[in-house]
Design a protein around this motif. Sequence first.
Motif, PDB file in Angstrom:
ATOM      1  N   ARG A   5       0.772  -1.305  -0.171  1.00 59.48           N
ATOM      2  CA  ARG A   5      -0.041  -0.142   0.063  1.00 59.48           C
ATOM      3  C   ARG A   5       0.931   1.146   0.131  1.00 59.48           C
ATOM      4  NH1 ARG A   5      -3.391  -2.437   3.834  1.00 59.48           N
ATOM      5  NH2 ARG A   5      -2.430  -1.055   5.462  1.00 59.48           N
ATOM      6  N   GLU A   6       2.013   1.112   0.412  1.00 58.50           N
ATOM      7  CA  GLU A   6       2.821   2.210   0.603  1.00 58.50           C
ATOM      8  C   GLU A   6       3.636   2.506  -0.624  1.00 58.50           C
ATOM      9  OE1 GLU A   6       5.590   1.132   3.923  1.00 58.50           O
ATOM     10  OE2 GLU A   6       3.789   1.587   5.352  1.00 58.50           O
ATOM     11  N   ASP A   7       3.833   1.382  -1.280  1.00 60.71           N
ATOM     12  CA  ASP A   7       4.335   1.447  -2.894  1.00 60.71           C
ATOM     13  C   ASP A   7       3.557   1.719  -3.977  1.00 60.71           C
ATOM     14  OD1 ASP A   7       6.913   1.237  -1.120  1.00 60.71           O
ATOM     15  OD2 ASP A   7       6.824  -0.874  -1.530  1.00 60.71           O
ATOM     16  N   VAL A   8       2.100   2.171  -3.848  1.00 62.87           N
ATOM     17  CA  VAL A   8       1.498   2.410  -5.016  1.00 62.87           C
ATOM     18  C   VAL A   8       1.874   3.422  -5.896  1.00 62.87           C
ATOM     19  CG1 VAL A   8      -0.645   1.344  -3.707  1.00 62.87           C
ATOM     20  CG2 VAL A   8      -0.149   4.015  -3.911  1.00 62.87           C
ATOM     21  N   HIS A 157       3.417  -7.027  -6.641  1.00 64.70           N
ATOM     22  CA  HIS A 157       2.299  -6.952  -5.476  1.00 64.70           C
ATOM     23  C   HIS A 157       2.034  -5.464  -5.391  1.00 64.70           C
ATOM     24  CE1 HIS A 157      -0.555  -9.399  -3.241  1.00 64.70           C
ATOM     25  NE2 HIS A 157      -0.287  -8.482  -2.201  1.00 64.70           N
ATOM     26  N   ALA A 158       3.247  -4.497  -5.784  1.00 66.84           N
ATOM     27  CA  ALA A 158       2.863  -3.173  -5.561  1.00 66.84           C
ATOM     28  C   ALA A 158       1.808  -2.558  -6.770  1.00 66.84           C
ATOM     29  CB  ALA A 158       4.331  -2.416  -5.674  1.00 66.84           C
ATOM     30  N   LEU A 159       2.016  -3.299  -7.937  1.00 62.27           N
ATOM     31  CA  LEU A 159       0.989  -3.173  -9.040  1.00 62.27           C
ATOM     32  C   LEU A 159      -0.149  -3.556  -8.534  1.00 62.27           C
ATOM     33  CD1 LEU A 159       3.110  -4.026 -12.148  1.00 62.27           C
ATOM     34  CD2 LEU A 159       2.621  -1.940 -11.046  1.00 62.27           C
ATOM     35  N   ALA A 161      -1.466  -3.585  -5.594  1.00 64.38           N
ATOM     36  CA  ALA A 161      -1.917  -2.474  -4.689  1.00 64.38           C
ATOM     37  C   ALA A 161      -2.409  -1.393  -5.355  1.00 64.38           C
ATOM     38  CB  ALA A 161      -0.632  -2.329  -3.688  1.00 64.38           C
ATOM     39  N   THR A 162      -1.654  -0.916  -6.422  1.00 69.67           N
ATOM     40  CA  THR A 162      -2.017   0.190  -7.402  1.00 69.67           C
ATOM     41  C   THR A 162      -3.350   0.114  -8.104  1.00 69.67           C
ATOM     42  OG1 THR A 162       0.462   0.697  -7.703  1.00 69.67           O
ATOM     43  CG2 THR A 162      -1.290   1.717  -9.357  1.00 69.67           C
ATOM     44  N   ALA A 163      -3.743  -1.150  -8.347  1.00 71.33           N
ATOM     45  CA  ALA A 163      -5.123  -1.148  -8.754  1.00 71.33           C
ATOM     46  C   ALA A 163      -6.166  -1.226  -7.703  1.00 71.33           C
ATOM     47  CB  ALA A 163      -5.161  -2.755  -9.483  1.00 71.33           C
ATOM     48  N   ALA A 164      -5.927  -1.575  -6.813  1.00 71.87           N
ATOM     49  CA  ALA A 164      -6.844  -1.482  -5.700  1.00 71.87           C
ATOM     50  C   ALA A 164      -7.157  -0.008  -5.349  1.00 71.87           C
ATOM     51  CB  ALA A 164      -6.360  -2.265  -4.250  1.00 71.87           C
ATOM     52  N   GLN A 165      -5.910   0.915  -5.212  1.00 73.34           N
ATOM     53  CA  GLN A 165      -6.076   2.006  -4.746  1.00 73.34           C
ATOM     54  C   GLN A 165      -6.762   3.098  -5.980  1.00 73.34           C
ATOM     55  OE1 GLN A 165      -4.435   3.399  -1.790  1.00 73.34           O
ATOM     56  NE2 GLN A 165      -6.332   4.713  -2.113  1.00 73.34           N
ATOM     57  N   ARG A 166      -6.577   2.740  -7.119  1.00 72.42           N
ATOM     58  CA  ARG A 166      -7.259   3.632  -8.416  1.00 72.42           C
ATOM     59  C   ARG A 166      -8.722   3.104  -8.152  1.00 72.42           C
ATOM     60  NH1 ARG A 166      -4.755   1.318 -12.212  1.00 72.42           N
ATOM     61  NH2 ARG A 166      -3.263   2.846 -12.859  1.00 72.42           N
ATOM     62  N   HIS A 167      -9.301   1.928  -8.142  1.00 76.93           N
ATOM     63  CA  HIS A 167     -10.541   1.453  -7.895  1.00 76.93           C
ATOM     64  C   HIS A 167     -11.177   2.515  -6.485  1.00 76.93           C
ATOM     65  CE1 HIS A 167     -10.785  -1.523 -10.707  1.00 76.93           C
ATOM     66  NE2 HIS A 167     -10.009  -2.480 -10.113  1.00 76.93           N
ATOM     67  N   ALA A 168     -10.306   2.481  -5.524  1.00 73.10           N
ATOM     68  CA  ALA A 168     -10.873   3.233  -4.468  1.00 73.10           C
ATOM     69  C   ALA A 168     -11.103   4.752  -4.743  1.00 73.10           C
ATOM     70  CB  ALA A 168     -10.120   2.930  -3.075  1.00 73.10           C
ATOM     71  N   ARG A 169      -9.870   5.291  -5.380  1.00 77.21           N
ATOM     72  CA  ARG A 169     -10.278   6.567  -5.590  1.00 77.21           C
ATOM     73  C   ARG A 169     -11.569   7.093  -6.709  1.00 77.21           C
ATOM     74  NH1 ARG A 169      -4.675   6.314  -7.126  1.00 77.21           N
ATOM     75  NH2 ARG A 169      -5.092   6.557  -9.235  1.00 77.21           N
ATOM     76  N   ASN A 170     -11.766   5.977  -7.402  1.00 78.56           N
ATOM     77  CA  ASN A 170     -12.917   6.221  -8.257  1.00 78.56           C
ATOM     78  C   ASN A 170     -14.368   5.545  -7.458  1.00 78.56           C
ATOM     79  OD1 ASN A 170     -12.271   6.975 -10.923  1.00 78.56           O
ATOM     80  ND2 ASN A 170     -10.743   5.572 -10.590  1.00 78.56           N
ATOM     81  N   ASP A 171     -14.584   5.671  -6.134  1.00 80.00           N
ATOM     82  CA  ASP A 171     -15.675   5.530  -5.428  1.00 80.00           C
ATOM     83  C   ASP A 171     -16.005   4.056  -5.382  1.00 80.00           C
ATOM     84  OD1 ASP A 171     -15.504   7.889  -4.222  1.00 80.00           O
ATOM     85  OD2 ASP A 171     -16.872   8.795  -5.677  1.00 80.00           O
ATOM     86  N   VAL A 172     -15.286   3.169  -5.678  1.00 78.45           N
ATOM     87  CA  VAL A 172     -15.870   1.819  -5.857  1.00 78.45           C
ATOM     88  C   VAL A 172     -16.038   1.284  -4.279  1.00 78.45           C
ATOM     89  CG1 VAL A 172     -15.121  -0.721  -6.042  1.00 78.45           C
ATOM     90  CG2 VAL A 172     -14.439   1.160  -7.905  1.00 78.45           C
ATOM     91  N   ASP A 173     -17.163   0.708  -3.966  1.00 79.35           N
ATOM     92  CA  ASP A 173     -17.262   0.509  -2.292  1.00 79.35           C
ATOM     93  C   ASP A 173     -16.663  -0.752  -2.155  1.00 79.35           C
ATOM     94  OD1 ASP A 173     -19.110  -2.033  -2.429  1.00 79.35           O
ATOM     95  OD2 ASP A 173     -19.726  -0.924  -4.025  1.00 79.35           O
ATOM     96  N   PRO A 174     -16.606  -0.750  -0.800  1.00 81.08           N
ATOM     97  CA  PRO A 174     -15.682  -1.781  -0.040  1.00 81.08           C
ATOM     98  C   PRO A 174     -16.154  -3.257  -0.462  1.00 81.08           C
ATOM     99  CG  PRO A 174     -16.261  -0.345   1.724  1.00 81.08           C
ATOM    100  CD  PRO A 174     -17.200  -0.134   0.358  1.00 81.08           C
ATOM    101  N   TYR A 175     -17.304  -3.640  -0.522  1.00 80.52           N
ATOM    102  CA  TYR A 175     -17.899  -4.870  -1.085  1.00 80.52           C
ATOM    103  C   TYR A 175     -17.295  -5.073  -2.484  1.00 80.52           C
ATOM    104  CZ  TYR A 175     -20.617  -4.658   3.313  1.00 80.52           C
ATOM    105  OH  TYR A 175     -21.147  -4.646   4.636  1.00 80.52           O
TER     106      TYR A 175
END
Length: 238
Positions: A5-8, A157-159, A161-175
Amino acid sequence: MGRSREDVLNEEEFGRLVEACDRTDHPIQNRFIVLVAGKLGLRKAEIVHMKANWVNFGEGILRIPAHEPCECPRCRRSAKEKSGNHDISYEEALSHQWQPKSEAGIRGVPFGHFKNVEETLKEFWSKHDEFPFKRGTVYNRVKKLGRMAGIENLYPHALRATAAQRHARNDVDPYTLSSIMGWQSIDRATPYIRASGSQAKKKLDDKYMEENEGSFWMNSGRVFSLTERGKKLLNSPK
């Protein structure tokens, strides 16, 4: 996961990484690795065991199955361990290798919203029936591409995490985020959503819209008026 998560990568860094793929001897293969990990969030083991039939271009979904027959050294070792610890034969255990990390890993991952991912998948699978490299090759290529793009200590794995952070920035909900990433608990999604701040920003934007503030003053029952001096002070340059 905490370290990744720190390396996104930010969008500018990820763009440089994709561009670096085109400066290599195997641009399609390298772009495939970078986009499937960095935009779809697949794990390294999922990439290595991927087959062309996982991808449904009509639906725009990549489906990771419950198991995929594999006889790579790692899968043979895993089958041997399972046959020794359970009442099954080595052959039966091997027939169910490879398997996702957990049941949550059995999932569908949409990709149609990423045009460059869809194009790369089509190009890659027009030349391959299965992924042609081992885990070590994936790791080494990501490291090398990172150095070419000026990103030190990049790893697969940093990549993800980058995908996960991109989804989160675009308002993808936790579920939904947990489903896409193959996490067993939504608790894994919470740090990404908190770090992105996007949902908090959206909620505050909705609550503090200019018209809402106006309606507050209008509906408060209080009437405000400015004197001529007050108007001059309000409109004077700061």
